[in-house]
Design an enzyme around this catalytic site. Structure first.
Site, PDB file in Angstrom:
ATOM      1  N   GLU A 123       4.113  -0.953 -13.014  1.00  0.00           N
ATOM      2  CA  GLU A 123       4.639   0.263 -12.371  1.00  0.00           C
ATOM      3  C   GLU A 123       5.735   0.912 -13.220  1.00  0.00           C
ATOM      4  O   GLU A 123       5.875   2.133 -13.272  1.00  0.00           O
ATOM      5  CB  GLU A 123       5.229  -0.085 -10.995  1.00  0.00           C
ATOM      6  N   SER A 148       3.616   5.402  -3.201  1.00  0.00           N
ATOM      7  CA  SER A 148       5.027   5.523  -3.561  1.00  0.00           C
ATOM      8  C   SER A 148       5.863   5.845  -2.323  1.00  0.00           C
ATOM      9  O   SER A 148       5.839   5.089  -1.358  1.00  0.00           O
ATOM     10  CB  SER A 148       5.193   6.553  -4.679  1.00  0.00           C
TER      11      SER A 148
END
Length: 536
Positions: free
Chosen positions: A328, A200
């Protein structure tokens, strides 16, 4: 392995002596743990917002048997979201956790340095979340770092003389890598074989480190999990004036403004930060805090547009691995229905530079809704489609863009993966109670790190998948190739991308090679972006 009990395990550094501990991996084999190791001076007082300084020496033996302070942030407990956000941490937070099998050995091991995620405003390298017991089944040295977050890590004042031109959090990461180069031999690590990896915001950080001239020679391979510099949330805005106003530090003199902000309480700073975070909406929105392009100065991490650097080939040429989870956007289950609908109403990446509500914006939004929802309107109740759209806008498009661009200009191999593995270890998806097929943002972490709150059964698909992930990642760290040879865990070959063939590996219950992942959705975005001069 070095002998030693929990009371006499000492590592000697130039800074001073460290007392560590012996722990065991998931196979019951011992490894050595040194936590809370300072890699820079505490960035407090006049050092707030400025690049990190090398660490001080200490006298006596430093207790390195527990996590160091985490960096200040306002965080929600995902396991108890109704508690609301809480402020915790410290400004004295620049610490490393280091795990190894042997100290001071001639048989130096590959080094893996992890950068945690958290949207540049939260997270830490705490062992509670990032337990080393999986990765330490392989013969590596593992390093995890804390770095400054939010306004403390990413305030930007465009006057080089004030040494606060932005990206302090990323410069912390550079300082950590310098520390590794200088000290990791004492832990049995090879400073000439360092792999940086992150997830991330940590993945975006790794990508910026790949592109930065400050990091030449500090690492030799890089893995980016669910984030690159072309994801819309990867770049911060210059919010200094808004922060200063929220802290009663508005002044036409930048020197006085900086001095005021350096002496503002952490509570006031974080309150101003939270206000800005609450104003950020839209799937394609730019974040209020994160990496920025700096004015030219000797300490700048990056002064040119990342896309231009990738196209020019002017970056650190090391083997690269990019990847993403197949849905995601499940992470948006954390939003209320109203927040999710607001996000869907603004699905156009800010890089397209369309004014919200303009004719071009509305035309493009209509095309997007037609493609995903089959009509002119988005529908937050259709969660699977909504999360697919958010996946594509927020993660997939940018990740594949970056991977393809590097495959065209890199002198080293570039690998791409998609994670479709959906087991009981997909902790975030379980907590968010999403029942349909798909892998949530962040669920890849639970196959590389052992959180204290996650368990699995021996000889299960979960155990097999953990060992497969760990083998792929550590192979890449050791050789620059995740599948250098077939074995009982890895029975297929993972080909690198080329400028003509976009090979990838689907990591599911089996490993399945392929070409052009999620082609129809990515082609849609390629088609609607034609003729648009994107600016990030």
């Amino acid at each position: 392995m070095a002998s030693g009990s929990t009371t006499d395990l000492i590592c000697k550094l130039e800074q001073g002596e460290l007392k560590g501990q012996v722990h065991k991996d998931i196979d019951g084999h011992p490894f050595l743990s040194f936590m809370g190791v300072p890699y820079a001076k505490p960035p407090v007082g006049e050092l707030r917002f400025k690049p990190p300084r090398p660490p001080d020496k200490w006298s006596g033996i430093l207790d390195a048997t527990k996590d160091g302070n985490v960096c200040y942030s306002v965080q929600n407990d995902i396991t108890a979201p109704t508690k609301g956000p809480i402020l915790f941490g410290s400004e004295d937070c620049l610490f490393l956790n280091i795990f190894t099998r042997q100290l001071n050995t001639e048989n130096l091991r590959p080094v893996m340095v992890f950068v945690h995620g958290g949207a540049f405003v939260s997270g830490s390298s705490s062992r509670i979340t990032y337990g080393p017991e999986y990765l330490m089944t392989e013969d590596i040295v593992l390093v995890l770092m804390n770095y400054r977050l939010g306004v403390l890590g990413f305030l930007t004042i465009d006057d080089p003389s004030l040494e606060a031109t932005g990206n302090a959090g990323l410069k912390d990461q550079v300082q950590a890598l310098k520390w590794v180069q200088k000290n990791i031999k004492h832990f049995g690590g090879d400073p000439s074989n360092v792999t940086i990896f992150g997830q991330s915001a940590g993945s975006v950080s790794v990508h910026f480190l790949v592109l930065s001239p400050l990091t030449q020679g500090l690492f030799h391979k890089a893995i980016m999990q669910s984030g690159t510099v072309t994801c819309p949330w990867s770049r911060g805005r210059d919010t200094t004036q808004q922060i200063a106003q929220g802290c009663s530090c508005i002044n036409t003199n930048k020197t006085e403004m900086l001095h005021c902000l350096q002496h503002t309480s952490k509570e006031t700073l974080l309150a101003a930060q939270t206000k800005l975070l609450l104003q950020t909406v839209g799937a394609g929105a730019k974040a209020p805090f994160g990496p920025t392009i700096e004015v030219e100065n000797p300490q700048a991490l990056i002064t040119k547009e990342p896309v231009d650097l990738i196209k020019s080939g002017k970056y650190n040429h090391v083997p690269l691995m990019f990847g993403y989870t197949d849905l995601e956007g499940i992470l948006s289950m954390m939003d209320t229905d109203a927040q999710l609908q607001t996000k869907l109403e603004d699905p156009v990446p800010y890089s397209f530079r369309y004014d919200h509500g303009s004719e071009d914006f509305l035309k493009l939004r209509k095309k997007i809704n037609q493609f995903y929802f089959g009509n002119d309107q988005s529908d937050f109740r259709n969660k699977e489609v909504a999360f697919k759209l958010i996946t594509d806008v927020t993660f997939l498009r940018g990740i594949v863009q970056s991977a393809k661009a590097h495959a065209t200009t890199s002198q080293q191999p570039v690998y791409l993966y998609r994670m479709s593995l959906d087991t009981d270890l997909n902790f975030l998806k379980k907590v968010l109670q999403f029942k349909s097929k798909g892998v949530c943002h962040g669920d890849d972490l639970f196959y590389l790190f052992k959180p204290q709150f996650v368990k699995f059964n021996p000889k299960s698909i979960e155990e097999k998948s953990i060992r497969r992930f760990v083998r792929l990642w550590t192979n890449f760290a050791r050789y620059g190739d995740p599948t250098p040879q077939k074995d009982t865990l890895l029975k297929t070959h993972w080909s690198p991308m080329t400028d003509k063939e976009f090979h990838f590996l689907d990591i599911g219950e089996e490993l399945v090679p392929g070409v052009d992942p999620d082609h129809a959705r990515l082609r849609f975005w390629d088609d609607i972006s034609k003729g648009i001069n994107e600016r990030y």
